[in-house]
Design a protein around this motif. Structure first.
Motif, PDB file in Angstrom:
ATOM      1  N   ASP A   1       0.802  -1.322  -0.054  1.00 56.85           N
ATOM      2  CA  ASP A   1      -0.098   0.133  -0.143  1.00 56.85           C
ATOM      3  C   ASP A   1       0.829   1.159  -0.075  1.00 56.85           C
ATOM      4  OD1 ASP A   1      -2.073  -1.509  -0.070  1.00 56.85           O
ATOM      5  OD2 ASP A   1      -2.535  -1.094   2.390  1.00 56.85           O
ATOM      6  N   ALA A   2       1.705   1.164   0.837  1.00 54.48           N
ATOM      7  CA  ALA A   2       2.745   2.434   0.661  1.00 54.48           C
ATOM      8  C   ALA A   2       3.635   2.727  -0.510  1.00 54.48           C
ATOM      9  CB  ALA A   2       3.958   2.309   1.945  1.00 54.48           C
ATOM     10  N   ALA A   3       3.946   1.602  -1.187  1.00 59.97           N
ATOM     11  CA  ALA A   3       4.744   1.509  -2.548  1.00 59.97           C
ATOM     12  C   ALA A   3       3.648   2.342  -3.509  1.00 59.97           C
ATOM     13  CB  ALA A   3       4.962   0.259  -3.026  1.00 59.97           C
ATOM     14  N   ILE A   4       2.405   1.918  -3.486  1.00 63.27           N
ATOM     15  CA  ILE A   4       1.394   2.277  -4.362  1.00 63.27           C
ATOM     16  C   ILE A   4       1.059   3.795  -4.128  1.00 63.27           C
ATOM     17  CG2 ILE A   4      -1.375   2.019  -4.981  1.00 63.27           C
ATOM     18  CD1 ILE A   4      -1.103  -0.939  -4.531  1.00 63.27           C
ATOM     19  N   SER A   5       0.919   4.262  -2.776  1.00 62.19           N
ATOM     20  CA  SER A   5       0.792   5.597  -2.662  1.00 62.19           C
ATOM     21  C   SER A   5       2.030   6.465  -3.039  1.00 62.19           C
ATOM     22  CB  SER A   5       0.601   5.541  -1.029  1.00 62.19           C
ATOM     23  OG  SER A   5       0.529   7.001  -0.799  1.00 62.19           O
ATOM     24  N   ARG A   6       3.191   6.009  -2.718  1.00 61.87           N
ATOM     25  CA  ARG A   6       4.277   6.535  -3.450  1.00 61.87           C
ATOM     26  C   ARG A   6       4.325   6.625  -5.020  1.00 61.87           C
ATOM     27  NH1 ARG A   6      10.830   5.184  -2.298  1.00 61.87           N
ATOM     28  NH2 ARG A   6      11.685   7.088  -3.100  1.00 61.87           N
ATOM     29  N   LEU A   7       3.880   5.669  -5.499  1.00 61.00           N
ATOM     30  CA  LEU A   7       3.837   5.509  -7.089  1.00 61.00           C
ATOM     31  C   LEU A   7       2.790   6.676  -7.374  1.00 61.00           C
ATOM     32  CD1 LEU A   7       4.493   4.330  -9.872  1.00 61.00           C
ATOM     33  CD2 LEU A   7       2.798   2.621  -9.374  1.00 61.00           C
ATOM     34  N   LYS A   8       1.770   6.833  -6.640  1.00 58.19           N
ATOM     35  CA  LYS A   8       0.759   7.931  -7.351  1.00 58.19           C
ATOM     36  C   LYS A   8       1.295   9.330  -7.017  1.00 58.19           C
ATOM     37  CE  LYS A   8      -3.958   9.102  -6.290  1.00 58.19           C
ATOM     38  NZ  LYS A   8      -4.422   9.341  -7.841  1.00 58.19           N
ATOM     39  N   THR A   9       1.881   9.554  -5.924  1.00 59.11           N
ATOM     40  CA  THR A   9       2.571  10.684  -5.463  1.00 59.11           C
ATOM     41  C   THR A   9       3.612  11.253  -6.649  1.00 59.11           C
ATOM     42  OG1 THR A   9       2.428  10.560  -3.356  1.00 59.11           O
ATOM     43  CG2 THR A   9       3.938  12.254  -4.007  1.00 59.11           C
ATOM     44  N   THR A  10       4.486  10.094  -7.130  1.00 58.84           N
ATOM     45  CA  THR A  10       5.337  10.450  -8.123  1.00 58.84           C
ATOM     46  C   THR A  10       4.733  10.595  -9.521  1.00 58.84           C
ATOM     47  OG1 THR A  10       6.912   8.791  -7.041  1.00 58.84           O
ATOM     48  CG2 THR A  10       7.287   9.351  -9.163  1.00 58.84           C
ATOM     49  N   THR A  11       3.918   9.889  -9.858  1.00 59.99           N
ATOM     50  CA  THR A  11       2.975  10.124 -11.164  1.00 59.99           C
ATOM     51  C   THR A  11       2.423  11.558 -11.262  1.00 59.99           C
ATOM     52  OG1 THR A  11       1.281   8.822 -10.464  1.00 59.99           O
ATOM     53  CG2 THR A  11       2.932   7.641 -11.669  1.00 59.99           C
ATOM     54  N   GLU A  12       1.884  11.639 -10.048  1.00 57.23           N
ATOM     55  CA  GLU A  12       1.350  13.193 -10.056  1.00 57.23           C
ATOM     56  C   GLU A  12       2.318  14.147 -10.341  1.00 57.23           C
ATOM     57  OE1 GLU A  12      -0.832  13.301  -6.428  1.00 57.23           O
ATOM     58  OE2 GLU A  12      -2.662  12.312  -7.357  1.00 57.23           O
ATOM     59  N   PHE A  13       3.545  14.224  -9.738  1.00 57.71           N
ATOM     60  CA  PHE A  13       4.416  15.071  -9.839  1.00 57.71           C
ATOM     61  C   PHE A  13       4.933  15.144 -11.254  1.00 57.71           C
ATOM     62  CE2 PHE A  13       9.093  15.788 -10.181  1.00 57.71           C
ATOM     63  CZ  PHE A  13       9.282  17.194  -9.394  1.00 57.71           C
ATOM     64  N   LEU A  14       4.937  14.054 -11.965  1.00 58.36           N
ATOM     65  CA  LEU A  14       5.530  13.929 -13.451  1.00 58.36           C
ATOM     66  C   LEU A  14       4.398  14.275 -14.291  1.00 58.36           C
ATOM     67  CD1 LEU A  14       7.469  10.796 -13.093  1.00 58.36           C
ATOM     68  CD2 LEU A  14       8.477  13.022 -13.354  1.00 58.36           C
ATOM     69  N   GLY A  15       3.167  14.279 -13.742  1.00 55.87           N
ATOM     70  CA  GLY A  15       1.852  14.913 -14.728  1.00 55.87           C
ATOM     71  C   GLY A  15       1.446  13.738 -15.486  1.00 55.87           C
ATOM     72  N   PHE A  16       1.628  12.316 -14.851  1.00 60.51           N
ATOM     73  CA  PHE A  16       1.015  11.277 -15.732  1.00 60.51           C
ATOM     74  C   PHE A  16      -0.228  11.181 -14.825  1.00 60.51           C
ATOM     75  CE2 PHE A  16       5.591  10.097 -16.484  1.00 60.51           C
ATOM     76  CZ  PHE A  16       5.676  10.890 -17.654  1.00 60.51           C
ATOM     77  N   GLU A  17      -1.106  10.476 -15.612  1.00 65.46           N
ATOM     78  CA  GLU A  17      -2.483  10.152 -14.955  1.00 65.46           C
ATOM     79  C   GLU A  17      -2.428   8.559 -14.626  1.00 65.46           C
ATOM     80  OE1 GLU A  17      -7.197   9.396 -16.078  1.00 65.46           O
ATOM     81  OE2 GLU A  17      -5.849  10.487 -17.201  1.00 65.46           O
ATOM     82  N   MET A  18      -2.728   8.208 -13.063  1.00 67.29           N
ATOM     83  CA  MET A  18      -2.813   6.930 -12.773  1.00 67.29           C
ATOM     84  C   MET A  18      -4.072   6.550 -12.000  1.00 67.29           C
ATOM     85  SD  MET A  18      -0.449   5.496  -9.588  1.00 67.29           S
ATOM     86  CE  MET A  18      -0.891   3.842  -8.511  1.00 67.29           C
ATOM     87  N   GLN A  19      -4.710   5.307 -12.636  1.00 69.28           N
ATOM     88  CA  GLN A  19      -5.866   4.775 -12.278  1.00 69.28           C
ATOM     89  C   GLN A  19      -5.741   4.093 -10.769  1.00 69.28           C
ATOM     90  OE1 GLN A  19      -8.225   2.640 -15.011  1.00 69.28           O
ATOM     91  NE2 GLN A  19      -6.586   3.155 -16.461  1.00 69.28           N
ATOM     92  N   THR A  20      -6.828   4.127  -9.983  1.00 71.40           N
ATOM     93  CA  THR A  20      -6.708   3.287  -8.696  1.00 71.40           C
ATOM     94  C   THR A  20      -6.333   1.554  -8.969  1.00 71.40           C
ATOM     95  OG1 THR A  20      -8.442   4.713  -7.942  1.00 71.40           O
ATOM     96  CG2 THR A  20      -7.822   2.532  -6.832  1.00 71.40           C
ATOM     97  N   ILE A  21      -5.372   1.123  -8.537  1.00 73.76           N
ATOM     98  CA  ILE A  21      -4.673  -0.307  -8.786  1.00 73.76           C
ATOM     99  C   ILE A  21      -6.037  -1.163  -8.000  1.00 73.76           C
ATOM    100  CG2 ILE A  21      -3.226  -1.716  -8.032  1.00 73.76           C
ATOM    101  CD1 ILE A  21      -0.967   0.171  -8.920  1.00 73.76           C
ATOM    102  N   ARG A  22      -6.445  -2.068  -8.741  1.00 72.53           N
ATOM    103  CA  ARG A  22      -7.360  -3.037  -8.300  1.00 72.53           C
ATOM    104  C   ARG A  22      -6.857  -4.650  -8.829  1.00 72.53           C
ATOM    105  NH1 ARG A  22     -10.788   0.114 -11.062  1.00 72.53           N
ATOM    106  NH2 ARG A  22     -11.134  -1.553 -12.623  1.00 72.53           N
ATOM    107  N   GLN A  23      -7.366  -5.565  -7.918  1.00 71.98           N
ATOM    108  CA  GLN A  23      -6.944  -6.858  -8.547  1.00 71.98           C
ATOM    109  C   GLN A  23      -7.188  -7.218 -10.043  1.00 71.98           C
ATOM    110  OE1 GLN A  23      -8.678  -9.988  -6.107  1.00 71.98           O
ATOM    111  NE2 GLN A  23      -7.843 -11.832  -7.338  1.00 71.98           N
ATOM    112  N   ASP A  24      -8.452  -6.490 -10.435  1.00 72.10           N
ATOM    113  CA  ASP A  24      -8.589  -6.727 -11.978  1.00 72.10           C
ATOM    114  C   ASP A  24      -8.256  -5.715 -13.129  1.00 72.10           C
ATOM    115  OD1 ASP A  24     -10.148  -4.393 -11.343  1.00 72.10           O
ATOM    116  OD2 ASP A  24     -12.082  -4.979 -12.178  1.00 72.10           O
ATOM    117  N   ASN A  25      -7.358  -4.881 -12.651  1.00 71.54           N
ATOM    118  CA  ASN A  25      -6.714  -4.068 -13.663  1.00 71.54           C
ATOM    119  C   ASN A  25      -5.225  -3.620 -13.571  1.00 71.54           C
ATOM    120  OD1 ASN A  25      -6.741  -2.220 -11.308  1.00 71.54           O
ATOM    121  ND2 ASN A  25      -7.525  -0.611 -12.446  1.00 71.54           N
ATOM    122  N   TRP A  26      -4.577  -4.274 -12.468  1.00 70.61           N
ATOM    123  CA  TRP A  26      -3.269  -3.930 -11.912  1.00 70.61           C
ATOM    124  C   TRP A  26      -2.241  -3.846 -13.167  1.00 70.61           C
ATOM    125  CZ3 TRP A  26       1.102  -6.838 -11.608  1.00 70.61           C
ATOM    126  CH2 TRP A  26       1.222  -8.298 -11.897  1.00 70.61           C
TER     127      TRP A  26
END
Length: 285
Positions: A57-82
């Motif tokens: 969970d911490a890595a996913i949160s860090r990935l979201k923060t990083t992608t937002e900083f870079l200006g990339f869109e990141m969907q919510t990660i789920r079992q059916d779409n990761w």
């Protein structure tokens, strides 16, 4: 026969018998020049497959923060779409450095890439029961080590294997891009052909594997199906059975006392010893 010895922070020591190949000799020459201080850490641990749900969970949160900083869109990660979420994010990485030289964005892009690959192992174990575990010794971010790259001889490509077998010591991927096994495991149907790059060079970067056994014949059939679906030779530039496709990782050694771990409970016990530790020292003989 040469050996490599690794010491973990938990006190466990493991020894590996090295293969007698020119590639392994090249790796020994490079690895002998490395020290633990040169390993890439940067808050991203080099264990793959051992994470707790909280660490994921911490890595996913860090990935979201990083992608937002870079200006990339990141969907919510789920079992059916990761797979799709991580593949779509990775599309941004191979071409990033052609147009971006800002130091903070440069570092953030590297972090994004490392988090993607770390999560690929963790989520495959969590959602797909992959049972893949390894310790990756990454020297790719230390320029002198990365630039020590040497060519794999044409007659040694048959040492690549897609089965991440318990006890293997293998070379790791060193390029910006994606190799065949990575694309196959990620179910990647979005990367363009120029993102694929077969591994024909090596440096000191390597990995110790503690995964559970796989059905090699079934894996080969699944990879053949993926190869065909992706366009075969016209996409990858090699036939499926061409060793130069480099399906997997180049094996350079094997755990010396491998017979001790034939029983699944013994393999599990070793992983339990190692799960919170790191490699702190090594020696070649």
């Amino acid at each position: 026969m040469r050996k490599a010895h690794f010491t973990f922070s938990c006190g466990t020591q493991l020894s590996y018998l090295l293969n007698n190949t020119q590639t392994t000799a090249s790796w020994c020459h490079q690895f002998a020049q490395m020290t633990p201080q040169l390993l890439f850490r940067q808050g991203i641990n080099h264990r793959h497959g051992f994470a707790t749900p909280q660490e994921i969970d911490a890595a996913i949160s860090r990935l979201k923060t990083t992608t937002e900083f870079l200006g990339f869109e990141m969907q919510t990660i789920r079992q059916d779409n990761w797979h799709e979420v991580l593949n779509d994010l990775h599309l941004n990485f191979p071409g990033f450095f052609k147009t971006n030289r800002d130091e903070k964005r440069f570092h953030a892009a590297h972090v994004m890439n490392l988090l993607i690959h770390w999560l690929e192992y963790e989520l495959a174990n969590l959602y797909d029961d992959k049972a893949q575990y390894l310790f990756n010794l990454d020297f790719n971010h230390y320029p002198p080590a990365y630039n020590l790259k040497t060519q794999i001889p044409d007659d040694e490509f048959d040492h690549f294997s897609a089965a991440l077998e318990f006890g293997n010591l293998h070379l790791h991927y060193i390029y910006i891009g994606r190799h065949f096994l990575e694309m196959f495991d990620a179910r990647d149907f979005v990367s363009p052909g120029q993102h694929f790059r077969a591994q024909h060079e090596i440096n000191a970067t390597c990995a110790l594997v503690f995964s559970e056994p796989v059905d090699a014949a079934r894996l080969n059939n699944q990879m053949q199906e993926y190869f065909d679906q992706r366009g075969g030779n016209s996409f990858f530039g090699f036939d499926f059975d061409d060793p130069r496709l480099a399906k997997g990782f180049f094996k350079i050694g094997q755990l010396e006392n491998l017979d001790h771990y034939r029983n699944a409970s013994q393999r599990t016990a070793l992983r339990e010893q190692l799960k919170g530790s790191s490699i702190v020292q090594w020696q070649l003989e």
